[in-house]
Motif scaffolding. Structure first.
Motif, PDB file in Angstrom:
ATOM      1  N   ARG A 275      42.059  28.285  39.986  1.00 41.46           N
ATOM      2  CA  ARG A 275      41.341  29.302  40.101  1.00 41.46           C
ATOM      3  C   ARG A 275      41.736  30.504  39.471  1.00 41.46           C
ATOM      4  N   HIS A 279      39.962  33.178  37.182  1.00 39.01           N
ATOM      5  CA  HIS A 279      39.964  34.522  37.712  1.00 39.01           C
ATOM      6  C   HIS A 279      40.343  35.672  36.529  1.00 39.01           C
ATOM      7  N   LYS A 281      40.911  34.800  33.619  1.00 38.42           N
ATOM      8  CA  LYS A 281      39.717  34.850  32.421  1.00 38.42           C
ATOM      9  C   LYS A 281      38.722  35.860  32.338  1.00 38.42           C
ATOM     10  N   ASN A 285      37.831  38.996  29.828  1.00 42.15           N
ATOM     11  CA  ASN A 285      36.781  39.041  29.210  1.00 42.15           C
ATOM     12  C   ASN A 285      36.613  40.873  28.835  1.00 42.15           C
ATOM     13  N   ILE A 390      27.552  33.075  41.179  1.00 39.14           N
ATOM     14  CA  ILE A 390      27.999  33.607  39.772  1.00 39.14           C
ATOM     15  C   ILE A 390      26.482  33.573  39.002  1.00 39.14           C
ATOM     16  N   HIS A 394      24.758  35.608  35.826  1.00 43.88           N
ATOM     17  CA  HIS A 394      24.758  35.078  34.523  1.00 43.88           C
ATOM     18  C   HIS A 394      23.395  34.478  34.163  1.00 43.88           C
TER      19      HIS A 394
HETATM   20  C1  MEV Z   1      33.059  34.341  33.208  1.00 43.06           C
HETATM   21  O1  MEV Z   1      33.243  34.563  31.663  1.00 43.06           O
HETATM   22  C2  MEV Z   1      34.122  34.723  33.877  1.00 43.06           C
HETATM   23  C3  MEV Z   1      34.187  34.185  35.646  1.00 43.06           C
HETATM   24  O2  MEV Z   1      34.204  32.993  35.534  1.00 43.06           O
HETATM   25  C4  MEV Z   1      35.384  34.939  36.143  1.00 43.06           C
HETATM   26  C5  MEV Z   1      35.790  34.743  37.364  1.00 43.06           C
HETATM   27  O3  MEV Z   1      35.351  33.491  37.778  1.00 43.06           O
HETATM   28  O4  MEV Z   1      36.130  35.299  38.326  1.00 43.06           O
HETATM   29  C6  MEV Z   1      32.836  34.664  36.066  1.00 43.06           C
END
Ligand code: MEV
Length: 444
Positions: A275, A279, A281, A285, A390, A394
């Motif tokens: 995770r 997280h 990543k 972003n 999510i 998205h």
């Molecule tokens: C997607 O680019 C990034 C996420 O997966 C980050 C996360 O899960 O915390 C939404």
């Protein structure tokens, strides 16, 4: 039979158009490939030449969206943050978060330090005590011999901070290193550091050969290179508010319950590397998008932050939540090295413009902007994950992309968006609907 593979000689010496022909001639639709590559050439030939000079063997350009995240309030200053990123939901997520925190004091940052690191790795086969006992004298010479390289940096307040000797010979016979720290002010410092390190190596060799107890092959330099892991070039960023300010952040949910679930979402990332990777990543972003827009090295930033995320020996979350009585605080701490001078900063017109939009920040101000954008993205992602999920956010962007891909007429898009408000979005589901409603031609 295996097809013979032929080596291509002298590719880099060819003109751009010759390269284009070589690359596209074997394509199944050569004319189309050639014209597609050419269609991405800049209409201004001077600009195209400039873009081509950034890399070897350029045959075309690869545009990415240049986006803006408005309303980023960082240390009481409002920014329109430039973000270069291809992932559809990232800027929307950052903008959402920025707007939410704008009215709650915004993002606060603190630069922990700005120290950079470089190493000369070498084998020392002579008596180690010679080096250890005379290191102070050698260090002075190493610094002195770099004067031509460091003079300007010193005038700007930077330069070599320190050089230490490290002994790794218990892990690999004779292995040692010069571990040097630097202050590079507003530049990322890669060229400066590497030049100093190579000068260290040259001075070191001379010094070794002048020590009468040392032997001809007693010193072998392995390599001189900066380290992209700069744990002391680090910035901390947080947002904070009271729990009641979080009421209805998701319709119908009270602030206390939201904060409880949000903390758990982050706690999972603290405990579980799978995770934590996703997280973090989500944090990158935002950081990477700012790093790209400002012409910085996102690979270095990525490498550094992930090494830091594992610095305790276990990969974990870069961000953390504290809830104390009625107070909610969300913090991220991450090291990375950015520059606002040198590199692409004055060469690439859009990089220059990005920095101008940010009112030409110092490197530390840019670190604050990048990390705050990372935290903004992380807040949105975890908020959605522990509440509505999510896919909702998205999928809206995904749906728009699918509509574009299927060439659904602009005038009918709203109806499709309305239809999918409470349904799962997938390419086939959208295609089926679009075919049923005769918005596109049927595929079979
Ligand atoms: C997607 O680019 C990034 C996420 O997966 C980050 C996360 O899960 O915390 C939404």
């Amino acid at each position: 039979m295996k097809k013979e593979q032929k080596i291509v000689h002298g590719f880099s010496k060819k003109s751009r158009d010759e390269k284009l022909n070589i690359v596209t001639e074997k394509h199944t639709n050569a004319a189309n490939a050639l014209s597609l590559f050419k269609s991405f050439h800049h209409s201004d030939s001077k600009m195209q030449s400039l873009l081509e000079e950034f890399s070897e063997n350029t045959i075309s350009n690869f545009p990415l969206p240049f986006c803006i995240c408005p309303n980023m309030l960082i240390n009481d200053k409002a920014y329109m943050v430039p973000m270069v990123i291809e992932e559809s939901s990232v800027v929307a997520a950052a903008a959402n978060s920025a707007k939410f925190w704008f009215t709650k004091g915004g993002f606060k940052t603190k630069i922990i330090d700005t120290e950079k690191i470089g190493q000369v790795h070498f084998l020392w086969k002579d008596d180690i005590t010679i080096l250890q006992q005379r290191f102070a004298e050698l260090k002075e010479r190493l610094i002195k011999d770099c004067f031509d390289i460091t003079e300007n940096m010193v005038k700007r307040g930077g330069g070599i901070i320190n050089i230490e000797l490290k002994d790794l010979s218990d892990k690999e016979p004779h292995l040692m290193q010069l571990y040097a720290t630097f202050e590079t002010i507003d530049s990322m410092g890669a060229n400066f550091i590497n030049s100093c390190l190579e000068q260290f190596a040259a001075t070191f060799k001379q010094w070794q050969s002048s020590q009468k107890e040392c032997t001809k092959d007693g010193l072998e330099i392995i390599m001189c290179i900066l380290s992209n892991y700069t744990p002391n070039c680090r910035v901390k960023c947080y947002v904070e508010t009271t729990l009641d300010q979080l009421d209805n952040i998701v319709p119908g949910m009270n602030g206390k319950e939201f904060a409880r679930r949000f903390r758990l979402g982050v706690r999972v990332a603290e405990l579980d590397p799978h995770r934590a990777t996703t997280h973090n990543k989500g944090i990158m972003n935002g950081i990477d998008a700012v790093v790209l827009a400002t012409g910085n090295d996102f690979r270095a930033v990525e490498a550094c932050s992930h090494t830091f995320a594992a610095h305790t020996g276990k990969y974990t979350s870069l961000s953390h939540v504290d809830i104390e009585e009625n107070a909610f605080r969300f913090t991220v701490e991450v090291p990375f090295a950015l520059g606002v001078v040198g590199g692409l900063t004055t060469l690439h017109p859009l990089v220059k413009l990005s920095l101008e939009l940010l009112e030409n920040p110092s490197a530390t101000e840019l670190m604050s902007i990048a990390v705050a954008t990372g935290l903004a993205n992380n807040f949105s992602a975890v908020k959605n994950l522990v509440t509505v999920g999510i896919q909702q956010g998205h999928m809206k962007m995904h749906l728009l992309n699918i509509l574009k891909q299927l060439k659904v007429p602009e005038s009918r898009k709203e109806e499709v968006i309305e239809h999918f408000k409470d349904k799962v979005v997938s390419v086939s589901a959208v295609r089926n609907l679009a075919e049923r409603w005769s918005l596109i031609e049927t595929t079979n």
